[in-house]
Design an enzyme around this catalytic site. Structure first.
Site, short mmCIF file in Angstrom:
data_model
loop_
_atom_site.label_atom_id
_atom_site.label_comp_id
_atom_site.label_asym_id
_atom_site.label_seq_id
_atom_site.Cartn_x
_atom_site.Cartn_y
_atom_site.Cartn_z
N CYS A 87 -2.69 0.40 9.78
CA CYS A 87 -4.02 -0.61 9.30
C CYS A 87 -4.56 -0.92 10.24
CB CYS A 87 -3.57 -1.50 8.40
SG CYS A 87 -2.07 -2.44 9.25
N HIS A 92 1.00 -1.15 -0.05
CA HIS A 92 -0.15 -0.01 0.06
C HIS A 92 1.04 1.31 -0.05
CE1 HIS A 92 -3.48 -2.56 2.19
NE2 HIS A 92 -3.80 -2.10 0.87
#
Ligand code: CIR
Length: 257
Positions: free
Chosen positions: A250, A163
């Site tokens: 996250c 990511h």
């Protein structure tokens, strides 16, 4: 009155060993240890005066703990994502239900795919990484949805990690921590840049919260760089969750009320 900070979290699933993996090889994951690390993370947030609210467990969804990927939460509105990995799309309904208590909730739909881990919000600019999980349709759609709220969406290319926020995060309002091997510093003009220690490529993910940076304890050299810049670093154990390709941003959706 100071706004209250809320972190939505979600328990580690018993099935986490079957998590999605892109850049890492599968290694055995000790679920009990991963859950203990997750509890330590929640405790660190509480010490920073964040109210932690857990979304219900989803034992059958291996990656549910990585709740960041399911939404973009801004002061004015929230956008429920359509995660890039098929199975992860089943994580969003429960999160949307809780978020709707706090925000107007919009949602992405097909063919857009986007993981919240690709979204880095700094002020009124939202940087969105183009990745295997986040496509151009989603970037255009997020721009159209959030433009009316005064946000500018900027697409960022990166390579080598899952990511955008594996490669770069904000550690202060004007400072970014990044791995220059994965994303170009020139994508963040006007920001002070701190590079990860080259021996710690996965260390660019820090969670900025309440004047501190929540940060993995297994990256001591990059931690020294952050502290050398005068930043208050709160370390958390998260090497077990890291085997599932997750880090600190996250594991929560952070917003104020
Ligand atoms: C996945 O591949 O989707 C999970 N195993 C890891 C997601 C980590 N999420 C994040 O960094 N925002």
């Amino acid at each position: 009155m100071t706004p209250e900070l809320i972190a939505l979290t979600r328990p580690v699933s018993a099935s986490i060993a079957e998590c999605e993996l892109t850049h890492l090889s599968r290694a055995p994951i000790d679920v009990v240890r991963a859950a203990a690390q997750h509890s330590a993370y929640e405790a660190a947030l509480r010490l920073l005066r964040v109210s932690v609210i857990q979304v219900g467990a989803a034992p059958e969804l291996p990656d549910a703990v990585f709740i960041e990927d399911t939404a973009i939460v801004l002061d004015e509105v929230a956008v429920i994502t359509r995660p890039g990995a098929d199975i992860r799309r089943r994580e969003t309904d429960a999160v949307a239900e809780v978020l709707s208590e706090y925000r107007t909730v919009l949602a992405l739909d097909a063919p857009a795919t986007l993981d919240g881990g690709d979204v880095l919000t700094m002020g009124r600019t939202i940087y969105v990484g183009r990745s295997g999980r986040t496509n151009d349709e989603a970037i255009a759609r997020v721009g159209a949805m959030l433009g009316p709220y005064g946000y500018r969406v900027v697409a960022v290319d990166f390579a080598g990690c899952l990511h955008l926020k594996s490669a770069v995060t904000a550690v202060a309002y004007d400072v970014v921590l990044l791995n220059p091997a994965w994303v170009r510093a020139s994508a963040f003009p006007g920001y002070e840049i701190i590079h990860v220690d080259p021996s710690e490529p996965h260390a660019a993910n820090g969670l900025r919260v309440a004047g501190a940076v929540v940060f993995p304890e297994h990256f001591p050299l990059t931690r020294t760089r952050l502290e050398g810049r005068g930043l208050h670093v709160v370390t958390v154990p998260c090497d077990e969750l890291a085997k599932a390709e997750g880090a600190v941003t996250c594991c929560c959706l952070l917003f104020s009320v």
